[in-house]
Scaffold this active site. Structure first.
Site: not given
Ligand code: AP5
Length: 216
Positions: A15, A90, A129, A162, A173
């Site tokens: 994402k 979410r 990552r 991270r 997660r």
């Molecule tokens: P990346 O693009 O970083 O993936 P992502 O879907 O953004 O993954 P996240 O882990 O950041 O999502 P998340 O939703 O769990 O975390 P968030 O920070 O929002 O890609 C991942 C890896 O794959 C990278 O290395 C990239 O290079 C590689 N890649 C990407 N696309 C690829 C492809 N097509 N082919 C090959 N490689 C690829 O949330 C973290 C925490 O914050 C949550 O657990 C929660 O505690 C809190 N939080 C965040 N938002 C909320 C909310 N709305 N409500 C409550 N708590 C929240």
């Protein structure tokens, strides 16, 4: 009228990677709830400390705190023409709150790309990552390595892994995502704005499919 895009999908599916590309292509603001929490943590704010206690366990930060952070972010001038929301909403309560917030912009959620991939792909992507400390640029040790190990190609800052990308936290997660976020798939399908995107493809291919779906 403003345009709002919500990127929905499991942890590690890509994402953030796609949101950054889309933001450059569309000129819309990129709002990542995870990045906002990490920025608060870096600045040692109370919100950052609170968020960390949930993030480290792979749990969601409580709705009221998260909703008020996003409301504040959406009120900034760069969101007047719309935004790409990455990681928010979410939960159903967050989705309802977003709908109410957007009426203030005379807007609504226009498109919801739902990006999916199998669990083994998600774990491999998250655990490999590397993230840029300064601006959150995203790399992967195998799929998208930086030119110099440990250094961001774009701004030269340090890359870090991270805390919540340990295999056991990623698995937690994913479970939390299935329990609490999956209901949003039906929520947005009912509204006729959901578009399914195969996230298991390479980055460029996912972008191409995403842009084609948005053009339709
Ligand atoms: P990346 O693009 O970083 O993936 P992502 O879907 O953004 O993954 P996240 O882990 O950041 O999502 P998340 O939703 O769990 O975390 P968030 O920070 O929002 O890609 C991942 C890896 O794959 C990278 O290395 C990239 O290079 C590689 N890649 C990407 N696309 C690829 C492809 N097509 N082919 C090959 N490689 C690829 O949330 C973290 C925490 O914050 C949550 O657990 C929660 O505690 C809190 N939080 C965040 N938002 C909320 C909310 N709305 N409500 C409550 N708590 C929240």
């Amino acid at each position: 009228m403003a345009t709002f895009i919500v990127l929905l999908g499991p942890p590690g599916v890509g994402k953030g990677t796609q949101a950054k590309i889309l933001a450059e292509t569309t000129n819309l603001a990129h709002i990542s709830s995870g990045d906002l929490f990490r920025e608060n943590l870096k600045n040692q704010t109370e919100l950052g400390k609170l968020a960390k206690s949930y993030m480290d366990k792979g749990e969601l930060v409580p709705d009221d705190v998260t909703i008020s952070m996003i409301r504040d972010r959406l009120s900034r001038a760069d969101c007047e023409t719309g935004a790409i929301l990455d990681g928010f909403p979410r939960t159903p309560a967050q989705a309802d709150a977003l709908e109410k917030m957007l009426t203030g912009f005379k807007g609504k959620v226009d498109y919801v790309p739902f990006i999916t991939a199998a669990k083994d792909i998600l774990v491999e992507r998250a655990s490999g990552r590397w993230t840029c400390r300064e601006q959150g640029h995203i790399y992967h040790q195998k799929f998208n390595p930086p030119q110099k190990v440990g250094i961001c190609d774009i701004d030269g800052s340090e890359l870090y892994q991270r805390d919540d990308d340990k295999v056991e936290t990623v698995s937690k997660r994913i479970k939390v995502y299935l329990d609490q976020t999956m209901p949003l798939v039906e929520y947005y399908r009912q509204k006729g704005v959901l578009v399914e995107i195969d996230g298991s493809q390479p980055v460029d291919q996912v972008t191409e499919n995403l842009l084609a779906a948005l053009k339709k």
